[in-house]
Write a protein that holds these residues in place. Structure first.
Motif, PDB file in Angstrom:
ATOM      1  N   PHE A  11     -49.835  10.104 -37.523  1.00 50.87           N
ATOM      2  CA  PHE A  11     -49.280   9.366 -38.317  1.00 50.87           C
ATOM      3  C   PHE A  11     -49.742   8.626 -38.755  1.00 50.87           C
ATOM      4  CE2 PHE A  11     -46.247  12.779 -39.224  1.00 50.87           C
ATOM      5  CZ  PHE A  11     -46.165  13.444 -40.248  1.00 50.87           C
ATOM      6  N   ASN A  12     -49.877   7.344 -37.074  1.00 52.69           N
ATOM      7  CA  ASN A  12     -50.815   6.187 -37.261  1.00 52.69           C
ATOM      8  C   ASN A  12     -52.936   6.864 -37.226  1.00 52.69           C
ATOM      9  OD1 ASN A  12     -48.575   4.535 -36.454  1.00 52.69           O
ATOM     10  ND2 ASN A  12     -49.301   4.806 -34.493  1.00 52.69           N
ATOM     11  N   PHE A  67     -40.710  17.659 -25.446  1.00 47.07           N
ATOM     12  CA  PHE A  67     -39.727  16.589 -26.654  1.00 47.07           C
ATOM     13  C   PHE A  67     -40.270  15.240 -26.584  1.00 47.07           C
ATOM     14  CE2 PHE A  67     -36.838  14.610 -29.156  1.00 47.07           C
ATOM     15  CZ  PHE A  67     -36.904  15.067 -30.494  1.00 47.07           C
ATOM     16  N   GLU A  68     -39.762  14.304 -26.293  1.00 44.64           N
ATOM     17  CA  GLU A  68     -40.574  13.039 -25.575  1.00 44.64           C
ATOM     18  C   GLU A  68     -42.166  12.847 -26.244  1.00 44.64           C
ATOM     19  OE1 GLU A  68     -39.108  10.960 -22.674  1.00 44.64           O
ATOM     20  OE2 GLU A  68     -37.107  11.257 -23.648  1.00 44.64           O
ATOM     21  N   ALA A  69     -42.827  14.289 -25.602  1.00 40.72           N
ATOM     22  CA  ALA A  69     -44.292  13.124 -25.655  1.00 40.72           C
ATOM     23  C   ALA A  69     -44.748  13.930 -26.786  1.00 40.72           C
ATOM     24  CB  ALA A  69     -44.573  15.050 -24.343  1.00 40.72           C
ATOM     25  N   TYR A  70     -44.099  15.208 -27.910  1.00 38.23           N
ATOM     26  CA  TYR A  70     -43.840  15.593 -29.446  1.00 38.23           C
ATOM     27  C   TYR A  70     -43.854  14.680 -30.054  1.00 38.23           C
ATOM     28  CZ  TYR A  70     -43.529  18.341 -33.318  1.00 38.23           C
ATOM     29  OH  TYR A  70     -43.389  18.781 -34.711  1.00 38.23           O
ATOM     30  N   GLN A  71     -42.647  14.104 -29.762  1.00 37.43           N
ATOM     31  CA  GLN A  71     -42.405  12.940 -30.632  1.00 37.43           C
ATOM     32  C   GLN A  71     -43.140  11.950 -30.218  1.00 37.43           C
ATOM     33  OE1 GLN A  71     -38.444  11.972 -29.719  1.00 37.43           O
ATOM     34  NE2 GLN A  71     -37.398  12.559 -31.123  1.00 37.43           N
ATOM     35  N   SER A  72     -43.544  11.297 -29.236  1.00 35.31           N
ATOM     36  CA  SER A  72     -45.375  10.532 -29.632  1.00 35.31           C
ATOM     37  C   SER A  72     -46.636  10.998 -29.638  1.00 35.31           C
ATOM     38  CB  SER A  72     -45.253  10.638 -27.550  1.00 35.31           C
ATOM     39  OG  SER A  72     -46.846   9.633 -27.639  1.00 35.31           O
ATOM     40  N   GLU A  73     -46.407  12.516 -29.386  1.00 35.04           N
ATOM     41  CA  GLU A  73     -48.352  12.934 -30.881  1.00 35.04           C
ATOM     42  C   GLU A  73     -47.818  13.105 -32.492  1.00 35.04           C
ATOM     43  OE1 GLU A  73     -50.644  16.970 -29.910  1.00 35.04           O
ATOM     44  OE2 GLU A  73     -48.659  16.595 -29.130  1.00 35.04           O
ATOM     45  N   VAL A  74     -46.737  13.128 -32.421  1.00 32.00           N
ATOM     46  CA  VAL A  74     -46.016  12.898 -34.170  1.00 32.00           C
ATOM     47  C   VAL A  74     -46.685  11.924 -34.444  1.00 32.00           C
ATOM     48  CG1 VAL A  74     -44.914  13.156 -35.806  1.00 32.00           C
ATOM     49  CG2 VAL A  74     -45.292  15.168 -33.906  1.00 32.00           C
ATOM     50  N   VAL A  75     -45.994  10.473 -33.838  1.00 35.46           N
ATOM     51  CA  VAL A  75     -46.471   9.213 -33.996  1.00 35.46           C
ATOM     52  C   VAL A  75     -47.838   8.746 -33.873  1.00 35.46           C
ATOM     53  CG1 VAL A  75     -45.622   6.694 -33.001  1.00 35.46           C
ATOM     54  CG2 VAL A  75     -43.757   8.432 -33.696  1.00 35.46           C
ATOM     55  N   SER A  76     -48.627   9.291 -33.112  1.00 35.21           N
ATOM     56  CA  SER A  76     -49.573   8.743 -32.730  1.00 35.21           C
ATOM     57  C   SER A  76     -50.737   9.794 -33.947  1.00 35.21           C
ATOM     58  CB  SER A  76     -50.270   9.247 -30.997  1.00 35.21           C
ATOM     59  OG  SER A  76     -51.587   9.679 -31.240  1.00 35.21           O
ATOM     60  N   SER A 102     -53.644   8.475 -38.888  1.00 31.85           N
ATOM     61  CA  SER A 102     -53.897   9.101 -40.353  1.00 31.85           C
ATOM     62  C   SER A 102     -53.869   8.901 -41.126  1.00 31.85           C
ATOM     63  CB  SER A 102     -53.150  10.291 -41.164  1.00 31.85           C
ATOM     64  OG  SER A 102     -53.121  11.686 -40.439  1.00 31.85           O
ATOM     65  N   ALA A 103     -53.188   6.824 -41.243  1.00 31.79           N
ATOM     66  CA  ALA A 103     -52.658   5.862 -41.704  1.00 31.79           C
ATOM     67  C   ALA A 103     -53.695   4.957 -41.689  1.00 31.79           C
ATOM     68  CB  ALA A 103     -51.849   4.979 -41.706  1.00 31.79           C
ATOM     69  N   SER A 104     -54.237   5.093 -40.657  1.00 34.76           N
ATOM     70  CA  SER A 104     -55.880   4.312 -40.559  1.00 34.76           C
ATOM     71  C   SER A 104     -57.151   4.783 -40.879  1.00 34.76           C
ATOM     72  CB  SER A 104     -56.090   4.328 -38.819  1.00 34.76           C
ATOM     73  OG  SER A 104     -56.873   3.442 -38.439  1.00 34.76           O
ATOM     74  N   LEU A 105     -57.045   6.289 -40.579  1.00 34.87           N
ATOM     75  CA  LEU A 105     -58.532   6.625 -41.766  1.00 34.87           C
ATOM     76  C   LEU A 105     -57.788   6.240 -43.124  1.00 34.87           C
ATOM     77  CD1 LEU A 105     -58.836   9.832 -39.157  1.00 34.87           C
ATOM     78  CD2 LEU A 105     -60.049   8.076 -39.624  1.00 34.87           C
ATOM     79  N   MET A 106     -56.590   6.537 -43.360  1.00 35.93           N
ATOM     80  CA  MET A 106     -56.465   6.198 -45.021  1.00 35.93           C
ATOM     81  C   MET A 106     -56.931   5.122 -45.373  1.00 35.93           C
ATOM     82  SD  MET A 106     -55.281   9.181 -46.599  1.00 35.93           S
ATOM     83  CE  MET A 106     -55.405   8.284 -48.188  1.00 35.93           C
ATOM     84  N   GLN A 107     -57.006   4.342 -44.355  1.00 39.35           N
ATOM     85  CA  GLN A 107     -57.439   2.807 -44.999  1.00 39.35           C
ATOM     86  C   GLN A 107     -58.550   2.547 -44.869  1.00 39.35           C
ATOM     87  OE1 GLN A 107     -55.207   0.531 -41.774  1.00 39.35           O
ATOM     88  NE2 GLN A 107     -52.948  -0.125 -43.078  1.00 39.35           N
TER      89      GLN A 107
END
Length: 141
Positions: free
Chosen positions: A59-60, A48-57, A62-67
């Motif tokens: 979205f980060n 579960f913690e690995a999954y949460q880390s993957e989700v955060v990564s 995605s945000a970088s690519l959008m910038q």
């Protein structure tokens, strides 16, 4: 009295021995050991913690690519504006190009207006009769 004491002592010792043997068997049997359940729980927590880390990564990233997309779009707009200033032959052409660039940078959003009339549409054009016109039905009858 000694006989009644022995009558109670033997079943009490048998009960204590049975509880002890049951406890030992419960710990030794596979699948019922608390350590195995705890191990599975720890494994699920790690997943579960690995999954949460993957989700955060995700979205980060995605945000970088959008910038980057926004920066590239701004670079294109700057390049076109610079080209319009440098390559336009006269002031009128330059102003038209810059106006077109500023209009395309901010797309116009059209508003949908409500219809002027709330009358339902007719199945025929004004001045003629249509397939559902009452006049033709009345004439044939």
């Amino acid at each position: 009295m000694e006989q009644s004491f022995t009558a109670w002592l033997l079943p009490a010792l048998a009960l204590i021995a049975g509880v002890g043997i049951g406890f030992l068997l419960a710990r030794l049997l596979p699948g019922t050991a608390p350590t195995q359940v705890q191990h599975q729980l720890d494994e699920m927590q790690e997943r579960f913690e690995a999954y949460q880390s993957e989700v955060v990564s995700h979205f980060n990233t995605s945000a970088s690519l959008m910038q980057k997309v926004a920066q590239n779009y701004q670079d294109i707009q700057d390049h076109l504006a610079e080209g319009a200033n440098r390559l336009a032959l006269d002031e009128l052409s330059r102003q038209r190009l810059l106006a077109a660039l500023s209009d395309s940078a901010q797309p116009a959003r059209e508003r949908i207006s409500s219809p002027a009339s709330t009358e339902p549409p007719k199945d025929y054009a004004p001045g003629s009769s249509g397939a559902l016109s009452d006049e033709e039905v009345l004439k044939k009858a």
